[in-house]
Every structure is written in C-alpha cells, then in structure tokens.
Design a protein around this motif. Sequence first.
Motif, PDB file in Angstrom:
ATOM      1  N   SER A 136     -62.774 -52.808 -19.282  1.00 49.27           N
ATOM      2  CA  SER A 136     -62.640 -53.050 -17.841  1.00 49.27           C
ATOM      3  C   SER A 136     -61.209 -53.401 -17.467  1.00 49.27           C
ATOM      4  O   SER A 136     -60.734 -53.030 -16.384  1.00 49.27           O
ATOM      5  N   ARG A 137     -60.500 -54.114 -18.359  1.00 48.72           N
ATOM      6  CA  ARG A 137     -59.091 -54.438 -18.083  1.00 48.72           C
ATOM      7  C   ARG A 137     -58.238 -53.169 -18.076  1.00 48.72           C
ATOM      8  O   ARG A 137     -57.329 -53.021 -17.263  1.00 48.72           O
ATOM      9  N   ILE A 138     -58.546 -52.240 -18.984  1.00 49.45           N
ATOM     10  CA  ILE A 138     -57.810 -50.973 -19.044  1.00 49.45           C
ATOM     11  C   ILE A 138     -58.143 -50.122 -17.821  1.00 49.45           C
ATOM     12  O   ILE A 138     -57.251 -49.536 -17.202  1.00 49.45           O
ATOM     13  N   ARG A 139     -59.435 -50.059 -17.451  1.00 52.32           N
ATOM     14  CA  ARG A 139     -59.836 -49.303 -16.259  1.00 52.32           C
ATOM     15  C   ARG A 139     -59.106 -49.817 -15.016  1.00 52.32           C
ATOM     16  O   ARG A 139     -58.625 -49.040 -14.184  1.00 52.32           O
ATOM     17  N   GLU A 140     -59.021 -51.115 -14.880  1.00 55.51           N
ATOM     18  CA  GLU A 140     -58.350 -51.717 -13.717  1.00 55.51           C
ATOM     19  C   GLU A 140     -56.891 -51.291 -13.642  1.00 55.51           C
ATOM     20  O   GLU A 140     -56.371 -50.986 -12.567  1.00 55.51           O
ATOM     21  N   ALA A 141     -56.202 -51.260 -14.793  1.00 53.95           N
ATOM     22  CA  ALA A 141     -54.791 -50.852 -14.803  1.00 53.95           C
ATOM     23  C   ALA A 141     -54.642 -49.389 -14.411  1.00 53.95           C
ATOM     24  O   ALA A 141     -53.741 -49.022 -13.632  1.00 53.95           O
ATOM     25  N   ILE A 142     -55.511 -48.525 -14.925  1.00 53.66           N
ATOM     26  CA  ILE A 142     -55.413 -47.092 -14.643  1.00 53.66           C
ATOM     27  C   ILE A 142     -55.670 -46.806 -13.170  1.00 53.66           C
ATOM     28  O   ILE A 142     -55.009 -45.969 -12.547  1.00 53.66           O
ATOM     29  N   GLU A 143     -56.638 -47.508 -12.577  1.00 52.18           N
ATOM     30  CA  GLU A 143     -57.018 -47.223 -11.199  1.00 52.18           C
ATOM     31  C   GLU A 143     -55.958 -47.643 -10.188  1.00 52.18           C
ATOM     32  O   GLU A 143     -56.028 -47.259  -9.016  1.00 52.18           O
ATOM     33  N   LYS A 144     -54.954 -48.381 -10.628  1.00 51.76           N
ATOM     34  CA  LYS A 144     -53.852 -48.729  -9.728  1.00 51.76           C
ATOM     35  C   LYS A 144     -53.002 -47.514  -9.390  1.00 51.76           C
ATOM     36  O   LYS A 144     -52.271 -47.525  -8.391  1.00 51.76           O
ATOM     37  N   VAL A 145     -53.060 -46.482 -10.236  1.00 49.27           N
ATOM     38  CA  VAL A 145     -52.140 -45.346 -10.106  1.00 49.27           C
ATOM     39  C   VAL A 145     -52.648 -44.391  -9.036  1.00 49.27           C
ATOM     40  O   VAL A 145     -53.382 -43.437  -9.297  1.00 49.27           O
ATOM     41  N   THR A 146     -52.245 -44.659  -7.812  1.00 56.45           N
ATOM     42  CA  THR A 146     -52.547 -43.818  -6.655  1.00 56.45           C
ATOM     43  C   THR A 146     -51.251 -43.163  -6.184  1.00 56.45           C
ATOM     44  O   THR A 146     -50.158 -43.472  -6.681  1.00 56.45           O
ATOM     45  N   ASP A 147     -51.349 -42.274  -5.211  1.00 61.03           N
ATOM     46  CA  ASP A 147     -50.154 -41.627  -4.664  1.00 61.03           C
ATOM     47  C   ASP A 147     -49.179 -42.662  -4.121  1.00 61.03           C
ATOM     48  O   ASP A 147     -47.969 -42.596  -4.380  1.00 61.03           O
ATOM     49  N   GLU A 148     -49.697 -43.636  -3.393  1.00 61.18           N
ATOM     50  CA  GLU A 148     -48.830 -44.686  -2.837  1.00 61.18           C
ATOM     51  C   GLU A 148     -48.149 -45.482  -3.943  1.00 61.18           C
ATOM     52  O   GLU A 148     -46.952 -45.801  -3.859  1.00 61.18           O
ATOM     53  N   TYR A 149     -48.908 -45.810  -4.976  1.00 62.85           N
ATOM     54  CA  TYR A 149     -48.359 -46.576  -6.103  1.00 62.85           C
ATOM     55  C   TYR A 149     -47.245 -45.797  -6.798  1.00 62.85           C
ATOM     56  O   TYR A 149     -46.182 -46.346  -7.095  1.00 62.85           O
ATOM     57  N   ILE A 150     -47.487 -44.504  -7.058  1.00 60.18           N
ATOM     58  CA  ILE A 150     -46.498 -43.674  -7.750  1.00 60.18           C
ATOM     59  C   ILE A 150     -45.197 -43.623  -6.958  1.00 60.18           C
ATOM     60  O   ILE A 150     -44.098 -43.790  -7.503  1.00 60.18           O
ATOM     61  N   LYS A 151     -45.307 -43.401  -5.654  1.00 60.03           N
ATOM     62  CA  LYS A 151     -44.103 -43.293  -4.827  1.00 60.03           C
ATOM     63  C   LYS A 151     -43.361 -44.622  -4.739  1.00 60.03           C
ATOM     64  O   LYS A 151     -42.120 -44.647  -4.699  1.00 60.03           O
ATOM     65  N   SER A 152     -44.088 -45.717  -4.728  1.00 64.98           N
ATOM     66  CA  SER A 152     -43.425 -47.019  -4.692  1.00 64.98           C
ATOM     67  C   SER A 152     -42.710 -47.312  -6.005  1.00 64.98           C
ATOM     68  O   SER A 152     -41.646 -47.949  -6.014  1.00 64.98           O
ATOM     69  N   GLU A 153     -43.294 -46.848  -7.133  1.00 66.87           N
ATOM     70  CA  GLU A 153     -42.636 -47.029  -8.426  1.00 66.87           C
ATOM     71  C   GLU A 153     -41.336 -46.226  -8.494  1.00 66.87           C
ATOM     72  O   GLU A 153     -40.321 -46.706  -9.007  1.00 66.87           O
ATOM     73  N   ILE A 154     -41.367 -45.007  -7.997  1.00 67.58           N
ATOM     74  CA  ILE A 154     -40.148 -44.190  -7.961  1.00 67.58           C
ATOM     75  C   ILE A 154     -39.090 -44.884  -7.126  1.00 67.58           C
ATOM     76  O   ILE A 154     -37.911 -44.955  -7.506  1.00 67.58           O
ATOM     77  N   GLU A 155     -39.496 -45.405  -5.976  1.00 63.07           N
ATOM     78  CA  GLU A 155     -38.546 -46.078  -5.082  1.00 63.07           C
ATOM     79  C   GLU A 155     -37.957 -47.316  -5.755  1.00 63.07           C
ATOM     80  O   GLU A 155     -36.757 -47.597  -5.637  1.00 63.07           O
ATOM     81  N   PHE A 156     -38.799 -48.053  -6.470  1.00 64.84           N
ATOM     82  CA  PHE A 156     -38.308 -49.232  -7.182  1.00 64.84           C
ATOM     83  C   PHE A 156     -37.225 -48.840  -8.183  1.00 64.84           C
ATOM     84  O   PHE A 156     -36.163 -49.478  -8.255  1.00 64.84           O
ATOM     85  N   LEU A 157     -37.462 -47.797  -8.957  1.00 63.32           N
ATOM     86  CA  LEU A 157     -36.494 -47.374  -9.977  1.00 63.32           C
ATOM     87  C   LEU A 157     -35.221 -46.834  -9.341  1.00 63.32           C
ATOM     88  O   LEU A 157     -34.114 -47.038  -9.867  1.00 63.32           O
ATOM     89  N   LYS A 158     -35.334 -46.140  -8.231  1.00 68.12           N
ATOM     90  CA  LYS A 158     -34.143 -45.617  -7.560  1.00 68.12           C
ATOM     91  C   LYS A 158     -33.235 -46.739  -7.056  1.00 68.12           C
ATOM     92  O   LYS A 158     -32.028 -46.553  -6.909  1.00 68.12           O
ATOM     93  N   ASN A 159     -33.802 -47.884  -6.790  1.00 63.06           N
ATOM     94  CA  ASN A 159     -33.013 -49.021  -6.309  1.00 63.06           C
ATOM     95  C   ASN A 159     -32.384 -49.828  -7.426  1.00 63.06           C
ATOM     96  O   ASN A 159     -31.653 -50.783  -7.153  1.00 63.06           O
ATOM     97  N   GLN A 160     -32.659 -49.474  -8.703  1.00 62.44           N
ATOM     98  CA  GLN A 160     -32.102 -50.225  -9.817  1.00 62.44           C
ATOM     99  C   GLN A 160     -30.651 -49.832 -10.071  1.00 62.44           C
ATOM    100  O   GLN A 160     -30.309 -48.651 -10.116  1.00 62.44           O
TER     101      GLN A 160
END
Length: 453
Positions: free
Chosen positions: A334-358
């Motif tokens: 269940s802990r692994i399922r919870e982590a995987i389900e975070k990966v949505t389109d919004e999440y992916i784009k926010s991660e890209i934006e975070f890295l671009k600001n580094q």
Amino acid sequence: MAITLIGSCMVRPNEATWCGRLPLSEWDQIGTITHVPTIYFYHKPTTLHTSTIVNTLKDSLSRVLVPFYPLAGRLHWINNGRLQLECNAMGAQFIEAESSSTLEEVGDLSLSSEYLYHLSPNVDYTLPIHELPLFIVQFTTFKCGGFGLSLAISHAIADGQSALHFINEWSRFARGEALEMVPFLDRKVLRAGEPPLAPLPAGHGRSEFENPPLLLGQSTNMEQRKKKTTVEFFKLSKQQVDGLRNLANLSWGKPSNGRGYTRYETVAGHVWRSACKAREHKNDQPTCLGVCVDSRCRMKPPLPKGYFGNATLDVVATSLSGDLVSRPLGYASSRIREAIEKVTDEYIKSEIEFLKNQQDLSRFQDLHAMRSDKGPFYGNPNMGVVSWLTLPVNGLDFGWGKEVQMYPGTHEFDGDSVLLPGLDSDGSVVLAICLQVDHMDAFRKHFYQEESC
C-alpha cells in the motif's frame, strides 16, 4: 573468469545523419547518467561461423544507428551539472573478447558480480565524458563456441523502454527485416532546453529530491557506502508470486482504486520488508524505497509513440522499518501504491518545473560509477527496486535463435535491485539484488520464509 580482449572498433552510421547539438530533458540529466549493461548468452549456431555473426552484428548496427543517430553521438557538460548531446556520428564501440570458460559454466542464475564485471564493457569514467561512446557492445566467445553479448547504453540518452526499442530494432535489422517503429527524437515534448516558466516560491521544495534517510545515530552515509557488497539472483515461481499477491490483497484491506496489488507492488514490498529484517533495523528507523515510474501514458496528452529518451521519474515510498516488519505484506504494498499514484500529469509537469529552477543538477545525479560520493544513496537503510517486468527484455533474436539466458549487468551498490520476468514467460519473477555481504544470508532466509514463498 579469464577474459582476453581481441579487438575494438567504432561502428558508425552507414549513411549521413543530422549533426549538431541537442538539448536533453531534465529527466535525462538526473538519476543514473552512466551506462546500464545487460548481457545475453547464446549457444553456438550450427550453421554460422563466429566471424559471420560478428559481421552481421556490426553491419546491422551501422544501419540501425541511422534512425537512432543520437546513440552515435557524445555527451558534453555545459554548466551547473547540465548536459547536452552532440550528434556527430562518432559511432558505437564494438569490443571482441574471448573467455577460457564454457557457456555451461555460466550456469542458471549463478553468475557472480565478478563474472558479470568481466563480461561487461569496462567504461573508463576517468576520461572526459565527451570521449565516451554512448553505446558499447562486448561480444565474448566461450571455448565451447557459445557467446555472450553485453550491451551497455548511457542512461542519459535512453531509459529502459527506449533502450529496448533500439535493441529490438537492431535485432530486426540483423534478421533482414525493416524498422518496425520510428523513434521519436524531439525531446522538446518534455520542454528540453527551455527555461523555467516562473521562479519557484521561496522555500519551495520537493520531498522526492531530498536525501534518503540515514541510519539512526549516523550523520552521513559514508560508512555504509564503504561496506563490501555482493550480488545474488532469487527466483519466484508464478505460484509463489500469486501466493504473495493473494497475501498482500487479503492482509491490508481493499487496495486503492479497487485494483488488486500488482506483481511489482507485491514483490517490491516483499523485498523491502525482507531487507529491513536482514539489516536488523530498529523499529523507529525511517526507510524509503525508490520506485521508477514510466510517465509516457500518464501525461496529457501521452508522449508520442516511440519517444526515445528518458520518460521515467523516481518517486519514493516511505515507512518506519518497524511498521514494515510488524504489519502484513499488504501494508508495504500500500505504501508503494500510494507513491506510484502520485504520478499524474500535473505532478510530472511540476517536477520538470522544479528541476528547471535548480541552479545545479549535479546533486540529483547518481555518479557512483564515476567514483563520486555525490548524489543520492539508496543503500542501508533504503532500497531501490526497478521493474523490468513489463519490458521486452527476453527473446532477443538476431537471426540465430533466442538467448539461453539474460542477466542485468553489474549492480555494485547496496540496495540496488531489479525485477525481471522469467526467461520462459511462465509468470515467474527473478530478483537481481545487491546488498552488503553481511546482510545477504539473512535476506535470503527472510525472502523465502514468507508464508506464501
């Protein structure tokens, strides 16, 4: 295992290809940026001479490098831990070697890390990165006539799905067939080379990019990094995998979305729990499991078919070791399922934006192979479990039949593991895992001690 190097050459595209600099996406430039090897073993074909096999491999490689021309290029550091790809048709390296051993001595799931090391290309990371080929082949003949084919691809250029797209197209060319799927090479669909859309708010951070937990009482992971490690392979039959899935689904309420836990969520949870037991953690020891998630179909719109590059991102499942050990298997799943389900389109784009600001990406890069202590460390008390369960890793036929065995290459770092489908496509699962020598015997015991194993 005695290995004698016979020769080495560069195989270049057999037609002119586009040349110039290509930006890489943020996903290409974090995590593992060194070479990832796989090794395939074949019996000696009865009707083909070794020289014919080698010539077929080289000729078909020169032809498949035309549509996959980025793999014939070279990487360049530009600034602040960032990379660019120079498409210059410098080519892939083809190494020929001989072994004094026989193919039978390789055995079934019995190769040591030392054997794997000698059968894989030795990449000299002390050289400037722009001198390193992005794709390296080592063809090793055994004294019985069988041979090993080790394929090492720079992870900065391709993730597992893209690498296998290339390898399988290469095998089609070797068999005299046409290209099945044209690679999609424009990484701008992941905003490669583009600036951030907006500065991040002050204090904004992402837990996925924080350093993993340390052992309680230790202020750094240096002591754990220095521990001697070993690699072993463990096989679970389809019956054992099904038993674990039933145990996970029945032991922890109804899984989210109403879907039963997958093979990955179940077996990875079992690996995580077994490692915590073997390492004898204290109950309040924080631990995390690195999970690699493919974003191709999670984005809106999905990435183009045949996207060639890195489209996977790492998320982390977290827990206390005491909870993992004392609660049933379904809790870990269940802990692994919870982590995987975070990966949505919004999440992916926010991660890209975070890295671009580094300002600097080097702290997000796994540089172990370059003998660096920088970057995340998923050894004790943590784990990384990568899934190859849905990838076409088996059945690689260059025209002389399918392999008799396939191995992931060397995995030298504590906590590094891969889940593979069984060679016979019978529903079995193979775990290749690297742990500290002091923990491996206990891990083996706990791994096979679970009720359904």
